[in-house]
Design an enzyme around this catalytic site. Structure first.
Site, short mmCIF file in Angstrom:
data_model
loop_
_atom_site.label_atom_id
_atom_site.label_comp_id
_atom_site.label_asym_id
_atom_site.label_seq_id
_atom_site.Cartn_x
_atom_site.Cartn_y
_atom_site.Cartn_z
N ASP A 66 0.82 -1.22 0.00
CA ASP A 66 0.00 0.00 0.00
C ASP A 66 0.85 1.27 0.00
O ASP A 66 0.32 2.37 -0.02
CB ASP A 66 -1.00 0.00 1.17
N HIS A 142 8.39 -0.66 12.50
CA HIS A 142 7.38 -1.37 11.72
C HIS A 142 7.87 -2.79 11.46
O HIS A 142 8.99 -3.14 11.81
CB HIS A 142 7.14 -0.59 10.42
#
Ligand SMILES: [Zn+2]
Length: 305
Positions: A66, A142
């Site tokens: 994304d 992340h």
């Protein structure tokens, strides 16, 4: 002098009605920089009336789809349009292999020079510097190596004091604007501070997506004028945020408050929220100067006061 960001996509990984994945267009003194390039970015750029050729650099934060699946389409369109201007892409080390594989299997030989630079995700490290901005990295927290950005305007020139113009010969003006003193006809030195005014304050923009709550970033974000921080969930889904290494709106606002930024811009909203107002409300309880990003909206990066 223009310094503004347009949020082209504000959604998280899954599609949601009316939202697109992450992409932002930064305009600094009429040079365009693209930050992330989710699916559909070239269509979003078209809707915003942007000529692709004006984009000189693209920054990709990490290899989750994304944030970069729109890149090949955009690179191909630039080729089909006959671009000749070179393009620089800054991103994770794996990006180069992915792009070159796709070019090879489609037998595409780009008409323009493409330079793909591997970015080390080390907070405070300079990624890129041109005549407009200095871009430094932020090591985000992340699942994959993920790099945020601090984009800081480079210092402008000093401006000449109107009342001093008669004493500054034309051939010395460029030097005085750069900080030089002046030797008067009688041999005395006129210090630069008496000849000029300070240049405008340097504006800065920071981009933090995707990341878990990372208070270690605060020293690198302190005082930025506009901070974009992901806010995928509300506090009600704190456990989910921790598990997926994303942030809640409250956590984003806490970072903004602790870094004393000018304004906070929220984005990367989970598709479960039909309206992002619930995220805005939660952040406002911690940090009052919070804004919601939306598809195609433009935000000025301005100095405070
Ligand atoms: Zn991600």
């Amino acid at each position: 002098m223009v310094f503004e960001v347009t949020t082209l996509g504000t959604g998280a990984a899954l599609p949601a009605r009316g939202r697109y994945p992450t992409a932002q267009l930064l305009n600094v003194r009429d040079e365009l920089y693209l930050i992330d390039c989710g699916e559909g970015t070239q269509e979003r750029l078209r809707m915003a009336g942007v000529n692709f050729n004006r984009i000189g650099r693209i920054f990709i934060s990490h290899m989750h789809g994304d944030h970069y699946l729109g890149l090949m389409g955009l690179l191909s369109s630039m080729h089909l349009q006959g671009r000749s201007r070179e393009l620089h892409v800054h991103g994770p080390a794996d990006l180069k292999e992915v792009v070159h594989l796709q070019l090879r299997v489609s037998q595409t030989y780009l008409r323009y020079p493409l330079h793909i630079h591997a970015v080390a995700s080390v907070s405070g490290e300079v990624i890129m510097e041109d005549d407009r901005v200095t871009v430094t990295a932020l090591a985000l927290k992340h699942r994959l190596p993920c790099t945020g950005l601090v984009v800081k305007e480079r210092a402008g020139l000093r401006s000449l004091r109107k009342e001093m113009l008669p004493v500054i010969p034309a051939y010395r003006r460029a030097g005085v604007k750069q900080g030089e003193d002046l030797l008067a006809e009688d041999g005395t030195v006129i210090p630069n501070a008496e000849l000029t005014l300070d240049p405008p304050a340097r504006r800065s923009y920071a981009f933090c997506s995707d990341t878990a709550y990372a208070p270690e970033l605060v020293p690198f974000l302190t005082g930025v004028d506009l901070l974009y921080h992901e806010a995928t969930f509300t506090e009600a889904l704190l456990a989910r945020a921790k598990e997926t290494l994303h942030s809640t709106a409250r956590q984003a606002a806490t970072i903004a408050r602790d870094a004393d930024v000018g304004s906070l811009l929220l984005g990367h909203f989970s598709s479960r929220y039909k309206s992002a107002d619930v995220l805005l409300k939660e952040a406002l309880e911690v940090f009052p100067r919070t804004l919601l990003s939306s598809e195609g909206a433009t935000f000025k990066v301005g100095t405070r006061g």
